[in-house]
Design an enzyme around this catalytic site. Structure first.
Site, PDB file in Angstrom:
ATOM      1  N   SER A   1      35.374  41.288  39.495  1.00 26.30           N
ATOM      2  CA  SER A   1      36.221  40.100  39.504  1.00 26.30           C
ATOM      3  C   SER A   1      37.656  40.505  39.213  1.00 26.30           C
ATOM      4  O   SER A   1      37.916  41.626  38.790  1.00 26.30           O
ATOM      5  CB  SER A   1      35.762  39.107  38.442  1.00 26.30           C
ATOM      6  OG  SER A   1      34.625  38.432  38.892  1.00 26.30           O
ATOM      7  N   CYS A   2      38.545  39.550  39.378  1.00 25.30           N
ATOM      8  CA  CYS A   2      39.962  39.741  39.099  1.00 25.30           C
ATOM      9  C   CYS A   2      40.143  40.423  37.752  1.00 25.30           C
ATOM     10  O   CYS A   2      39.559  39.958  36.775  1.00 25.30           O
ATOM     11  CB  CYS A   2      40.635  38.372  39.088  1.00 25.30           C
ATOM     12  SG  CYS A   2      42.368  38.388  38.680  1.00 25.30           S
ATOM     13  N   PRO A   3      40.916  41.503  37.607  1.00 24.20           N
ATOM     14  CA  PRO A   3      41.726  42.155  38.644  1.00 24.20           C
ATOM     15  C   PRO A   3      41.043  43.365  39.292  1.00 24.20           C
ATOM     16  O   PRO A   3      41.736  44.231  39.808  1.00 24.20           O
ATOM     17  CB  PRO A   3      42.956  42.594  37.851  1.00 24.20           C
ATOM     18  CG  PRO A   3      42.398  42.968  36.511  1.00 24.20           C
ATOM     19  CD  PRO A   3      41.174  42.099  36.286  1.00 24.20           C
ATOM     20  N   GLY A   4      39.720  43.420  39.281  1.00 22.36           N
ATOM     21  CA  GLY A   4      38.985  44.585  39.796  1.00 22.36           C
ATOM     22  C   GLY A   4      39.383  45.030  41.203  1.00 22.36           C
ATOM     23  O   GLY A   4      39.670  46.210  41.416  1.00 22.36           O
TER      24      GLY A   4
ATOM     25  N   ASP B   1      34.873  38.734  45.383  1.00 20.97           N
ATOM     26  CA  ASP B   1      35.713  37.760  44.680  1.00 20.97           C
ATOM     27  C   ASP B   1      36.657  37.088  45.681  1.00 20.97           C
ATOM     28  O   ASP B   1      37.502  37.745  46.285  1.00 20.97           O
ATOM     29  CB  ASP B   1      36.495  38.491  43.584  1.00 20.97           C
ATOM     30  CG  ASP B   1      37.432  37.560  42.823  1.00 20.97           C
ATOM     31  OD1 ASP B   1      37.188  36.339  42.846  1.00 20.97           O
ATOM     32  OD2 ASP B   1      38.401  38.045  42.219  1.00 20.97           O
TER      33      ASP B   1
END
Lengths: 84, 158
Positions: free
Chosen positions: A21-24, A48
């Site tokens: 998920s953000c920021p992945g 995501d």
């Protein structure tokens, strides 16, 4: 680029950020782009949904070209051309 | 777009706010920005080590140390904490949704070269010594932070 053009685009590197998920996804893009030669294409795989907006923003900021996104089975495939 | 600088003041020691601060910091660093995080007051609790050596402290500072969360894994939520249960549930949901934990985000921030500064004035007030906080920090005051903020185009207070 059109969906058809993207579907037939061969990426020089594929970065798999699915499940993160953000920021992945943008962290993965930052790590991945260094392995691509200037002019080369990186594909980022992501689940995501925010990545569809985030990766173009990342590309603009970091000076690379966002080419577009295609929807695969259960994930997105986003294309970036390394510009510098 | 040119690479710029972002500064984030981390005043809160709440889990949810710490997560927001580290997600923004990591996002900015991934976009090629230089990032400085300045930890002050309750925000210092995020940086406390679990295995801190014990020090002789004044009564009030000893109380502070004992009553405040010792490190990132002990933080509560700013809302719906329910004595810590809320924080546990939040962590569970985040694992299910594959969101990085606060500890992972702190590690990623270090790997990305995010500069973390602990406010020495707050450390004095709350009675924290340098060896009670995690490694890799810089120790400085408001002038250092303001100097960094002068060069930044975004400054957040969390």
């Amino acid at each position: 680029m059109t969906t058809a053009e993207l579907s037939s685009t061969q990426a020089d590197k594929v970065v798999d950020a699915r499940g993160t998920s953000c920021p992945g996804p943008i962290l993965a893009a930052k790590k991945g782009i260094v392995d691509v030669k200037v002019g080369g294409i990186m594909a980022v795989l992501a689940t995501d949904g925010g990545t569809k907006k985030d990766l173009p923003a990342w590309a603009k900021k970091t000076g690379h070209d966002f080419l577009g996104v295609i929807e695969e089975q259960g994930y997105f495939k986003l294309f970036v051309r390394r510009a510098k | 777009m040119e690479s710029t600088k972002k500064t984030i003041i981390v005043f809160s020691g709440d889990l949810d706010k710490a997560l927001a601060a580290f997600i923004i910091a990591n996002g900015a660093a991934a976009m090629g920005d230089e990032v400085t995080m300045f930890f002050t007051f309750w925000g210092l609790n995020i940086l406390r080590r679990q295995d801190a050596p014990s020090h002789q402290k004044g009564f009030l500072q000893g109380m502070f140390g004992g009553m405040m969360p010792r490190g990132s894994t002990r933080l509560g939520l700013s809302k719906m904490n329910f004595g810590g249960m809320g924080a546990g549930m939040m962590r569970k949901v985040m694992r299910q949704e594959h969101v990085a934990s606060l500890e992972e985000l702190i590690q990623i921030a270090r790997d990305q070269g995010v500069k973390m500064i602990a406010c020495t004035m707050s450390m004095d007030v709350l009675g924290f010594r340098e060896d009670e906080l995690i490694d890799g920090l810089e120790f400085a005051g408001v002038a250092t932070y303001l100097g960094e903020a002068d060069e930044a185009n975004v400054n957040l207070f969390i």
